[in-house]
Design a protein around this motif. Structure first.
Motif, mmCIF file in Angstrom:
data_model
loop_
_atom_site.group_PDB
_atom_site.id
_atom_site.type_symbol
_atom_site.label_atom_id
_atom_site.label_comp_id
_atom_site.label_asym_id
_atom_site.label_seq_id
_atom_site.Cartn_x
_atom_site.Cartn_y
_atom_site.Cartn_z
ATOM 1 N N GLY A 311 0.709 -0.632 -0.362
ATOM 2 C CA GLY A 311 -0.264 -0.064 0.150
ATOM 3 C C GLY A 311 0.890 1.269 -0.123
ATOM 4 N N PRO A 312 0.272 2.552 0.176
ATOM 5 C CA PRO A 312 1.259 3.857 -0.187
ATOM 6 C C PRO A 312 1.858 3.959 1.422
ATOM 7 C CG PRO A 312 -1.638 3.913 -1.931
ATOM 8 C CD PRO A 312 -1.319 2.324 -0.411
ATOM 9 N N SER A 313 2.544 5.054 1.553
ATOM 10 C CA SER A 313 2.627 5.307 2.696
ATOM 11 C C SER A 313 1.357 6.507 2.862
ATOM 12 C CB SER A 313 3.995 5.977 2.635
ATOM 13 O OG SER A 313 4.788 5.755 1.933
ATOM 14 N N GLY A 314 1.340 5.366 4.519
ATOM 15 C CA GLY A 314 -0.143 5.961 5.710
ATOM 16 C C GLY A 314 -1.160 5.804 5.349
ATOM 17 N N ASN A 315 -0.961 4.208 4.361
ATOM 18 C CA ASN A 315 -2.220 3.736 3.502
ATOM 19 C C ASN A 315 -2.266 2.499 4.512
ATOM 20 O OD1 ASN A 315 -4.652 2.473 2.547
ATOM 21 N ND2 ASN A 315 -4.796 3.771 1.092
ATOM 22 N N ASP A 316 -3.471 1.610 5.263
ATOM 23 C CA ASP A 316 -3.313 0.786 5.771
ATOM 24 C C ASP A 316 -4.599 -0.173 4.322
ATOM 25 O OD1 ASP A 316 -4.938 1.345 6.071
ATOM 26 O OD2 ASP A 316 -5.121 0.432 8.724
ATOM 27 N N LYS A 317 -5.059 -0.126 3.992
ATOM 28 C CA LYS A 317 -5.767 -0.552 2.890
ATOM 29 C C LYS A 317 -4.178 -1.411 2.018
ATOM 30 C CE LYS A 317 -9.412 1.990 3.263
ATOM 31 N NZ LYS A 317 -10.171 3.195 2.564
ATOM 32 N N ARG A 318 -4.527 -3.186 2.229
ATOM 33 C CA ARG A 318 -3.264 -3.522 1.391
ATOM 34 C C ARG A 318 -4.560 -4.236 0.174
ATOM 35 N NH1 ARG A 318 -2.079 -9.449 1.057
ATOM 36 N NH2 ARG A 318 0.564 -9.154 0.980
ATOM 37 N N GLY A 319 -3.307 -4.565 -0.801
ATOM 38 C CA GLY A 319 -3.727 -4.614 -2.059
ATOM 39 C C GLY A 319 -2.866 -4.899 -3.199
ATOM 40 N N ILE A 320 -3.096 -4.960 -4.048
ATOM 41 C CA ILE A 320 -2.072 -4.846 -5.298
ATOM 42 C C ILE A 320 -2.400 -2.901 -5.675
ATOM 43 C CG2 ILE A 320 -1.377 -5.558 -7.528
ATOM 44 C CD1 ILE A 320 -2.719 -8.079 -7.150
ATOM 45 N N TYR A 321 -1.463 -2.554 -5.948
ATOM 46 C CA TYR A 321 -1.140 -0.760 -6.400
ATOM 47 C C TYR A 321 -0.153 -0.764 -7.169
ATOM 48 C CZ TYR A 321 -3.568 0.348 -2.405
ATOM 49 O OH TYR A 321 -4.467 0.382 -1.424
#
Length: 353
Positions: A311-321
């Motif tokens: 995830g992006p820094s500061g984002n705890d939503k796990r996924g494929i980005y």
């Protein structure tokens, strides 16, 4: 899927596994899919992500265990669909979709002999056992339609992970350095332009000594040296690209002329660093990226974008980005919901050529 040979990427999955009963090896593969490649005539090749997603058979009901959902994301159409469900019986979930073979290659329990490599034909709905003498599999990497897959796998319990070439037309195995009981292959990525794979290797003995020392001092474990190698898939000639002093290679991916590495100076601290390495010269460039990525990454051929699991820094939503190096921004591709995204692979070369 990393590992005991295989170190799990997240404590969440461990918790899920302990409280669930995995599907029996006799369970058949689910033939009902949301879209299979045999439904249409052969299409012009489009790069895609092959995704392994673990989920309970009945949503959140643990009674019937778990399945590996083999999913595909088309980079051109931006469409994602499930191809099939595979009973989850292996030590760690792992699968890869081959468009050219119209098959899913996956790891599953081999009937008391550890995990073995299997294939599932998306047209005939037939499964086939491809190996008999492997214990655990870390990577399955397709190369070309000459019938060659590359595995990082242990052949026995407690054994080191070896680089193994499998001719899936003859089911013959070529184990590199088969007498070496110390060197372990941690990462594998394929580069079609160079007709080579790139591996990250370390000494199992040195890793054990590092962990023993850390335990005595009650400090974080400092990794042993990791060596990134180029191995030509036709000649098997090897060349060292770069050697990292006391630094772990967590993830490795290749563009036409660069390697992208996720590295760390400690085990399991989450203090990951991101790097480009020139394939020819071994020159390393450290990057400041506003992301948190670990085990699954894939760089585009022109080095402009990066697919990553995290995830992006500061984002705890796990996924494929998808991360754009120019804008320094991430766009979500596929987000984790009730299940768990185990890993993905980018297949960006038309192996028919």
């Amino acid at each position: 899927m990393k590992r005991n040979h295989i170190q799990n990427t997240c404590l969440l999955l461990l918790c899920v596994l302990f409280c669930s009963s995995c599907s029996n090896t006799s369970d058949s593969i689910n033939k009902t899919t949301t879209g299979t490649m045999e439904e249409k005539d052969p299409m012009p090749f489009s790069p895609y992500l092959s995704i392994t997603y673990t989920e309970y058979v009945n949503g959140k009901n643990i009674d019937n265990g778990m399945v590996m959902r083999s999913m595909i994301y088309d980079l051109h159409t931006k469409e994602i669909k499930k191809l099939t469900d595979i009973p989850y019986t292996s030590q760690s979930p792992l699968s890869v979709i081959s468009k050219t073979d119209n098959k899913v290659y996956y790891s599953a329990d081999g009937g008391g002999k550890g995990d073995q490599l299997f294939s599932y034909d998306l047209t005939s709905h037939k499964e086939e056992k491809l190996t008999d003498d492997i214990f655990a599999i870390n990577y399955i990497v397709p190369t070309t339609t000459t019938g060659q897959l590359v595995l990082a796998a242990a052949q026995e319990k407690g054994g080191n992970l070896k680089t193994i070439f499998l001719n899936n037309k003859t089911d013959s195995l070529k184990v590199l350095h088969d007498k070496d009981t110390d060197t372990s292959t941690w990462c594998v990525t394929y580069n079609d332009k160079n007709k080579s794979i790139y591996t990250a290797e370390y000494s199992k003995k040195a890793q054990f000594e590092a962990r023993e020392l850390a335990g005595k001092k009650q400090k974080p474990t400092v990794p042993p040296d990791y060596v990134v190698k180029e191995i030509n898939t036709e000649t098997l000639q090897e060349r060292e690209v770069i050697r990292l002093k006391n630094e772990q290679v967590i993830s490795l991916t290749s563009s036409n002329d660069q390697l992208f590495m996720v590295t760390s100076h400690y085990y399991n601290r989450g203090e990951n660093e991101y790097n480009f390495v020139d394939i020819q010269t071994g020159k390393r460039t450290k990057l400041k990226l506003s992301i948190h990525a670990a085990s699954s990454t894939a760089i585009t051929e022109d080095n402009s974008e990066l697919y990553y699991l995290g995830g992006p820094s500061g984002n705890d939503k796990r996924g494929i980005y998808l991360f754009d190096f120019k804008s320094n921004k991430s766009v979500p591709i596929f987000m984790q919901a009730d299940g768990f995204i185990n890993e993905f692979s980018l297949i960006s070369t038309n192996s028919n050529e």
